[in-house]
Every structure is written in C-alpha cells, then in structure tokens.
Design a protein around this motif. Structure first.
Motif, PDB file in Angstrom:
ATOM      1  N   PRO A  21      -2.419 -42.655 -28.718  1.00 17.22           N
ATOM      2  CA  PRO A  21      -2.711 -43.144 -27.323  1.00 17.22           C
ATOM      3  C   PRO A  21      -1.278 -42.679 -26.439  1.00 17.22           C
ATOM      4  N   ASN A  22      -0.254 -42.073 -26.773  1.00 12.25           N
ATOM      5  CA  ASN A  22       0.921 -41.728 -25.955  1.00 12.25           C
ATOM      6  C   ASN A  22       0.677 -40.352 -25.315  1.00 12.25           C
ATOM      7  N   GLU A  23       1.498 -40.326 -24.465  1.00  9.31           N
ATOM      8  CA  GLU A  23       1.760 -38.920 -23.853  1.00  9.31           C
ATOM      9  C   GLU A  23       2.277 -37.891 -24.947  1.00  9.31           C
ATOM     10  N   GLY A  24       1.587 -36.621 -24.983  1.00  7.04           N
ATOM     11  CA  GLY A  24       2.218 -35.564 -25.761  1.00  7.04           C
ATOM     12  C   GLY A  24       3.024 -34.698 -24.791  1.00  7.04           C
ATOM     13  N   CYS A  25       4.061 -34.073 -25.319  1.00  7.94           N
ATOM     14  CA  CYS A  25       5.019 -33.392 -24.626  1.00  7.94           C
ATOM     15  C   CYS A  25       5.589 -32.041 -25.357  1.00  7.94           C
ATOM     16  N   GLY A  26       6.029 -31.100 -24.661  1.00 14.15           N
ATOM     17  CA  GLY A  26       6.763 -29.915 -25.266  1.00 14.15           C
ATOM     18  C   GLY A  26       7.487 -29.048 -24.316  1.00 14.15           C
ATOM     19  N   LEU A  27       7.929 -27.999 -24.786  1.00 16.91           N
ATOM     20  CA  LEU A  27       8.523 -27.042 -23.964  1.00 16.91           C
ATOM     21  C   LEU A  27       7.734 -25.624 -23.941  1.00 16.91           C
ATOM     22  N   LEU A  28       8.025 -24.877 -23.074  1.00 20.06           N
ATOM     23  CA  LEU A  28       7.408 -23.298 -23.032  1.00 20.06           C
ATOM     24  C   LEU A  28       8.507 -22.728 -22.930  1.00 20.06           C
ATOM     25  N   VAL A  29       8.503 -21.419 -23.728  1.00 23.15           N
ATOM     26  CA  VAL A  29       9.576 -20.439 -23.766  1.00 23.15           C
ATOM     27  C   VAL A  29       8.951 -19.174 -23.478  1.00 23.15           C
ATOM     28  N   ARG A  50       2.842 -43.687 -20.606  1.00 25.42           N
ATOM     29  CA  ARG A  50       2.956 -43.664 -19.209  1.00 25.42           C
ATOM     30  C   ARG A  50       3.921 -42.785 -18.934  1.00 25.42           C
ATOM     31  N   ILE A  51       4.914 -42.511 -19.696  1.00 21.88           N
ATOM     32  CA  ILE A  51       6.082 -41.299 -19.418  1.00 21.88           C
ATOM     33  C   ILE A  51       6.456 -40.776 -20.794  1.00 21.88           C
ATOM     34  N   TYR A  52       7.060 -39.500 -20.674  1.00 23.32           N
ATOM     35  CA  TYR A  52       7.477 -39.035 -21.763  1.00 23.32           C
ATOM     36  C   TYR A  52       8.910 -38.537 -21.649  1.00 23.32           C
ATOM     37  N   GLU A  53       9.409 -38.191 -23.116  1.00 29.60           N
ATOM     38  CA  GLU A  53      10.852 -37.725 -23.265  1.00 29.60           C
ATOM     39  C   GLU A  53      10.759 -36.737 -24.472  1.00 29.60           C
ATOM     40  N   ILE A  54      11.132 -35.661 -24.042  1.00 32.56           N
ATOM     41  CA  ILE A  54      11.243 -34.692 -25.087  1.00 32.56           C
ATOM     42  C   ILE A  54      12.453 -35.014 -26.092  1.00 32.56           C
ATOM     43  N   GLU A  55      12.337 -34.798 -27.426  1.00 33.86           N
ATOM     44  CA  GLU A  55      13.286 -35.155 -28.446  1.00 33.86           C
ATOM     45  C   GLU A  55      14.509 -34.195 -28.177  1.00 33.86           C
ATOM     46  N   PRO A  56      15.674 -34.599 -28.154  1.00 32.55           N
ATOM     47  CA  PRO A  56      16.831 -34.105 -27.698  1.00 32.55           C
ATOM     48  C   PRO A  56      17.296 -32.996 -28.667  1.00 32.55           C
ATOM     49  N   VAL A  58      14.973 -31.044 -30.239  1.00 30.11           N
ATOM     50  CA  VAL A  58      14.030 -30.014 -29.969  1.00 30.11           C
ATOM     51  C   VAL A  58      14.642 -29.130 -28.705  1.00 30.11           C
ATOM     52  N   LEU A  59      15.124 -30.055 -27.651  1.00 31.34           N
ATOM     53  CA  LEU A  59      15.536 -29.194 -26.537  1.00 31.34           C
ATOM     54  C   LEU A  59      16.873 -28.245 -26.736  1.00 31.34           C
ATOM     55  N   LEU A  60      17.588 -28.847 -27.706  1.00 36.26           N
ATOM     56  CA  LEU A  60      19.006 -27.971 -27.791  1.00 36.26           C
ATOM     57  C   LEU A  60      18.558 -26.877 -28.684  1.00 36.26           C
ATOM     58  N   ARG A  61      17.558 -26.875 -29.810  1.00 35.27           N
ATOM     59  CA  ARG A  61      17.141 -25.896 -30.685  1.00 35.27           C
ATOM     60  C   ARG A  61      16.471 -24.898 -29.805  1.00 35.27           C
ATOM     61  N   THR A  62      15.669 -25.364 -28.906  1.00 29.15           N
ATOM     62  CA  THR A  62      14.731 -24.225 -28.066  1.00 29.15           C
ATOM     63  C   THR A  62      15.429 -23.641 -26.983  1.00 29.15           C
ATOM     64  N   GLU A  71      15.238 -14.829 -24.086  1.00 22.83           N
ATOM     65  CA  GLU A  71      13.993 -15.522 -23.008  1.00 22.83           C
ATOM     66  C   GLU A  71      14.790 -16.597 -22.335  1.00 22.83           C
ATOM     67  N   VAL A  72      13.848 -17.340 -21.699  1.00 23.69           N
ATOM     68  CA  VAL A  72      14.099 -18.620 -20.950  1.00 23.69           C
ATOM     69  C   VAL A  72      13.325 -19.590 -21.518  1.00 23.69           C
ATOM     70  N   VAL A  73      13.858 -20.982 -21.368  1.00 25.40           N
ATOM     71  CA  VAL A  73      12.832 -22.043 -21.308  1.00 25.40           C
ATOM     72  C   VAL A  73      12.376 -22.159 -20.041  1.00 25.40           C
ATOM     73  N   ALA A  74      11.150 -21.732 -19.872  1.00 27.35           N
ATOM     74  CA  ALA A  74      10.245 -21.729 -18.649  1.00 27.35           C
ATOM     75  C   ALA A  74       9.651 -22.915 -18.039  1.00 27.35           C
ATOM     76  N   GLY A  75       9.828 -24.002 -18.934  1.00 26.99           N
ATOM     77  CA  GLY A  75       9.125 -24.887 -18.350  1.00 26.99           C
ATOM     78  C   GLY A  75       8.816 -26.098 -19.409  1.00 26.99           C
ATOM     79  N   CYS A  76       7.947 -26.912 -19.123  1.00 26.37           N
ATOM     80  CA  CYS A  76       7.767 -27.988 -20.221  1.00 26.37           C
ATOM     81  C   CYS A  76       6.153 -28.489 -19.813  1.00 26.37           C
ATOM     82  N   PHE A  77       5.579 -28.950 -20.794  1.00 22.81           N
ATOM     83  CA  PHE A  77       4.252 -29.726 -20.764  1.00 22.81           C
ATOM     84  C   PHE A  77       3.994 -31.150 -21.075  1.00 22.81           C
ATOM     85  N   HIS A  78       3.257 -31.822 -20.712  1.00 20.74           N
ATOM     86  CA  HIS A  78       3.045 -33.121 -21.154  1.00 20.74           C
ATOM     87  C   HIS A  78       1.326 -33.405 -20.611  1.00 20.74           C
ATOM     88  N   SER A  79       1.144 -34.744 -21.215  1.00 15.81           N
ATOM     89  CA  SER A  79      -0.351 -35.017 -20.799  1.00 15.81           C
ATOM     90  C   SER A  79      -0.205 -36.291 -19.996  1.00 15.81           C
TER      91      SER A  79
END
Length: 132
Positions: A21-29, A50-56, A58-62, A71-79
């Motif tokens: 039931p939580n928001e899903g999230c992630g990054l776009l490369v 109601r809110i999301y926070e990407i795992e630190p 994952v942020l660093l590795r990505t 390439e670049v981290v071009a954005g993020c996604f969440h539900s």
C-alpha cells in the motif's frame, strides 16, 4: 519529452504496484534529452502511502554508475496510491533538480496512468511520454 521502452514503462508500473500500500519509487538513467536507458527501482524508505524517499545507497550507486557510463540521472518516478498522476504540493517543493523528469504513476485507476512532468521554480509543466 521523455522516451521509455515498453519494458521500462511496464517495470515502473509493476514496481509501483508491488510496493502497495506504500508509494513505489526509483530513478531514471539516460541522456540529457530524456531518452531513458535504465529504470532503477528503490525501496521507499519513508515506508508511506503519502510520501516517498529513495534509499540513499541506491541514490549513490546510481549517480556513480551514471557518471561512469557517461549518462545522467535524468529523473525519478513514484506512485500516487489514491490520487491522480500529478505532482502534489510536497512533490513540487521537494523537486531536487529542474533538469529532471518527474514521472508519476496513478494507482487510483485501472489500468495505472503514467505521466511525466518538469518542475522548475515551483512551476509544473507536463511533458509528452513516448513509449517505443
């Protein structure tokens, strides 16, 4: 404009559904022009519907992997679990990069709706999403 493959689109939506039931999230490369080469799912460490926070980690590795590959981290996604695929006031104030693509997936309806936005100085502009 944001360009995704049909597999990337499906991976984003599936990750968001799996996190209910939580928001899903992630990054776009990908590239600076919005062509996405990789979808990087993340745990939602906020553990919230109601809110999301990407795992630190994952942020660093990505960011490191994108930099290494040119390439670049071009954005993020969440539900949004109970609302439309439009940035909330929290999404707008927490948007970290005006160059990013902010992809939202509404799970309020079936099938889920995926839309993408640019957020610059608090102003939200929807952009087209091309799926090939």
């Amino acid at each position: 404009m944001l360009t995704l493959t049909s597999e990337q689109h499906d991976a984003i939506v599936a990750h968001c559904i799996r996190n209910l039931p939580n928001e899903g999230c992630g990054l776009l490369v990908g590239s600076d022009d919005g062509v996405i080469s990789q979808v990087v799912p993340s745990a939602n460490v906020a553990d919230s519907a109601r809110i999301y926070e990407i795992e630190p980690k994952v942020l660093l590795r990505t960011f490191r992997a994108a930099d290494d590959s040119g390439e670049v981290v071009a954005g993020c996604f969440h539900s949004h679990t109970h609302s439309d695929a439009y940035p909330s006031p929290t999404d707008i104030t927490q948007a970290p990069d005006p160059a990013w693509h902010y992809v939202l997936v509404s799970l309020r309806v079936t099938p889920p709706v995926l839309r993408s936005y640019r957020i610059v100085d608090g102003e939200v502009t929807e952009e087209s999403v091309t799926i090939h």
